[in-house]
Write a protein that holds these residues in place. Structure first.
Motif, PDB file in Angstrom:
ATOM      1  N   ASP A  33      82.314 -31.914  54.559  1.00 43.39           N
ATOM      2  CA  ASP A  33      81.116 -31.876  54.369  1.00 43.39           C
ATOM      3  C   ASP A  33      79.894 -32.428  53.562  1.00 43.39           C
ATOM      4  O   ASP A  33      78.932 -32.833  53.128  1.00 43.39           O
ATOM      5  CB  ASP A  33      80.309 -31.029  55.245  1.00 43.39           C
ATOM      6  CG  ASP A  33      80.630 -31.431  57.014  1.00 43.39           C
ATOM      7  OD1 ASP A  33      80.988 -31.776  57.138  1.00 43.39           O
ATOM      8  OD2 ASP A  33      80.656 -30.121  58.011  1.00 43.39           O
ATOM      9  N   LYS A  34      80.693 -31.110  51.977  1.00 37.82           N
ATOM     10  CA  LYS A  34      79.806 -31.332  50.793  1.00 37.82           C
ATOM     11  C   LYS A  34      80.182 -33.013  50.193  1.00 37.82           C
ATOM     12  O   LYS A  34      79.784 -33.678  50.030  1.00 37.82           O
ATOM     13  CB  LYS A  34      79.977 -30.240  50.227  1.00 37.82           C
ATOM     14  CG  LYS A  34      79.872 -28.821  50.234  1.00 37.82           C
ATOM     15  CD  LYS A  34      80.064 -27.704  49.703  1.00 37.82           C
ATOM     16  CE  LYS A  34      80.092 -26.516  50.332  1.00 37.82           C
ATOM     17  NZ  LYS A  34      80.051 -25.057  49.578  1.00 37.82           N
ATOM     18  N   VAL A  35      81.557 -33.164  50.298  1.00 37.99           N
ATOM     19  CA  VAL A  35      81.906 -34.796  49.522  1.00 37.99           C
ATOM     20  C   VAL A  35      81.445 -35.448  50.487  1.00 37.99           C
ATOM     21  O   VAL A  35      81.233 -36.470  49.545  1.00 37.99           O
ATOM     22  CB  VAL A  35      83.496 -34.518  49.962  1.00 37.99           C
ATOM     23  CG1 VAL A  35      84.091 -35.862  49.413  1.00 37.99           C
ATOM     24  CG2 VAL A  35      84.594 -33.310  48.899  1.00 37.99           C
ATOM     25  N   PHE A  36      81.079 -35.177  51.818  1.00 40.06           N
ATOM     26  CA  PHE A  36      80.320 -36.778  52.374  1.00 40.06           C
ATOM     27  C   PHE A  36      79.094 -36.251  51.650  1.00 40.06           C
ATOM     28  O   PHE A  36      78.105 -37.406  51.983  1.00 40.06           O
ATOM     29  CB  PHE A  36      80.522 -35.924  54.076  1.00 40.06           C
ATOM     30  CG  PHE A  36      79.997 -37.663  54.975  1.00 40.06           C
ATOM     31  CD1 PHE A  36      80.957 -38.578  55.068  1.00 40.06           C
ATOM     32  CD2 PHE A  36      79.170 -37.669  55.966  1.00 40.06           C
ATOM     33  CE1 PHE A  36      80.377 -39.930  55.629  1.00 40.06           C
ATOM     34  CE2 PHE A  36      78.574 -38.720  56.820  1.00 40.06           C
ATOM     35  CZ  PHE A  36      78.992 -39.494  56.726  1.00 40.06           C
ATOM     36  N   LEU A  53      78.561 -38.446  49.025  1.00 42.33           N
ATOM     37  CA  LEU A  53      78.829 -39.838  49.274  1.00 42.33           C
ATOM     38  C   LEU A  53      77.347 -39.952  49.396  1.00 42.33           C
ATOM     39  O   LEU A  53      76.958 -41.615  48.560  1.00 42.33           O
ATOM     40  CB  LEU A  53      80.030 -40.251  49.917  1.00 42.33           C
ATOM     41  CG  LEU A  53      79.761 -41.140  50.002  1.00 42.33           C
ATOM     42  CD1 LEU A  53      81.197 -42.092  48.773  1.00 42.33           C
ATOM     43  CD2 LEU A  53      81.460 -41.521  51.536  1.00 42.33           C
ATOM     44  N   LEU A  54      77.144 -39.948  50.129  1.00 45.93           N
ATOM     45  CA  LEU A  54      75.781 -40.437  51.335  1.00 45.93           C
ATOM     46  C   LEU A  54      74.613 -40.623  50.328  1.00 45.93           C
ATOM     47  O   LEU A  54      74.242 -41.029  49.908  1.00 45.93           O
ATOM     48  CB  LEU A  54      75.544 -38.970  52.412  1.00 45.93           C
ATOM     49  CG  LEU A  54      75.834 -40.192  53.609  1.00 45.93           C
ATOM     50  CD1 LEU A  54      75.922 -39.043  54.544  1.00 45.93           C
ATOM     51  CD2 LEU A  54      75.764 -41.663  54.131  1.00 45.93           C
ATOM     52  N   LEU A  55      74.170 -39.376  49.259  1.00 42.98           N
ATOM     53  CA  LEU A  55      73.405 -39.296  48.154  1.00 42.98           C
ATOM     54  C   LEU A  55      74.142 -40.263  47.277  1.00 42.98           C
ATOM     55  O   LEU A  55      73.185 -40.195  46.400  1.00 42.98           O
ATOM     56  CB  LEU A  55      73.481 -37.712  47.576  1.00 42.98           C
ATOM     57  CG  LEU A  55      73.207 -36.607  48.389  1.00 42.98           C
ATOM     58  CD1 LEU A  55      73.124 -35.008  47.852  1.00 42.98           C
ATOM     59  CD2 LEU A  55      71.562 -37.211  48.040  1.00 42.98           C
ATOM     60  N   ALA A  56      74.963 -39.784  46.548  1.00 40.33           N
ATOM     61  CA  ALA A  56      75.564 -41.673  45.415  1.00 40.33           C
ATOM     62  C   ALA A  56      74.455 -42.907  46.184  1.00 40.33           C
ATOM     63  O   ALA A  56      74.885 -43.678  45.367  1.00 40.33           O
ATOM     64  CB  ALA A  56      77.008 -41.176  45.815  1.00 40.33           C
ATOM     65  N   MET A  57      75.015 -42.898  47.677  1.00 34.33           N
ATOM     66  CA  MET A  57      74.365 -44.322  48.010  1.00 34.33           C
ATOM     67  C   MET A  57      73.268 -44.511  48.114  1.00 34.33           C
ATOM     68  O   MET A  57      72.615 -46.075  48.097  1.00 34.33           O
ATOM     69  CB  MET A  57      75.333 -44.440  49.180  1.00 34.33           C
ATOM     70  CG  MET A  57      76.580 -44.997  49.666  1.00 34.33           C
ATOM     71  SD  MET A  57      77.233 -44.271  51.200  1.00 34.33           S
ATOM     72  CE  MET A  57      76.543 -46.283  51.877  1.00 34.33           C
ATOM     73  N   MET A  58      71.898 -43.399  47.865  1.00 29.53           N
ATOM     74  CA  MET A  58      70.607 -43.720  47.984  1.00 29.53           C
ATOM     75  C   MET A  58      70.657 -44.083  46.506  1.00 29.53           C
ATOM     76  O   MET A  58      69.129 -44.114  46.239  1.00 29.53           O
ATOM     77  CB  MET A  58      70.448 -42.524  48.710  1.00 29.53           C
ATOM     78  CG  MET A  58      70.568 -42.252  50.339  1.00 29.53           C
ATOM     79  SD  MET A  58      69.845 -40.188  51.029  1.00 29.53           S
ATOM     80  CE  MET A  58      70.104 -40.573  52.237  1.00 29.53           C
TER      81      MET A  58
END
Length: 145
Positions: A105-108, A111-116
């Motif tokens: 969940d932390k890695v996911f 990843l989502l924060l990096a896409m933002m």
């Protein structure tokens, strides 16, 4: 008699609407006309704002000799990037769904924060990474990011 009176009043009331729609139609079709007219003029005439048709259409279209090469390169790069992205994203999605771990969940979330992050904010760091890897002016510098 009142029916004819009402219909003529309605028609008179709609005249401003029709005039507005006609003006908006001309405004929305004008860029298409300008594009076609500009294709028949020289660059100097287009820069001056000439909006009538010229006599340089054949010469302008002969100058487009490298158009098919550029379109071929664009299609090739788009297909390669799409296939690579589909492959990597499919593997990542499969991994996130199949494996259950404490840190998943932390890695996911990372990843989502990096896409933002806006792409404009990553341009300079990506350029520095590509240049330090010696990949400037190569196909890989275009495909890898």
């Amino acid at each position: 008699m009142t029916n004819k009176k009402n219909s003529s009043a309605i028609q008179r009331r709609l005249i401003p609407t029709y005039i507005f729609l006609i003006i908006v139609s001309f405004i929305s079709v004008f860029p298409l006309y300008w594009m076609i007219a500009a294709a028949t003029n020289r660059s100097v005439d287009v820069a001056r704002g000439k909006i009538t048709f010229g006599s340089y259409a054949l010469e302008n279209f002969q100058n487009l000799t490298d158009l098919w090469g550029a379109l071929g390169n664009s299609f090739l790069y788009a297909i390669v990037q799409t296939v690579v992205a589909l492959f990597i994203c499919s593997l990542a999605g499969f991994g996130f769904e199949l494996y259950h771990d404490k840190g998943k969940d932390k890695v996911f979330s990372i990843l989502l924060l990096a896409m933002m992050i806006p792409q404009v904010a990553t341009m300079i760091p990506l350029f520095k990474m590509i240049s330090s890897a010696g990949l400037l002016n190569t196909v890989w510098a275009f495909i890898l990011p």
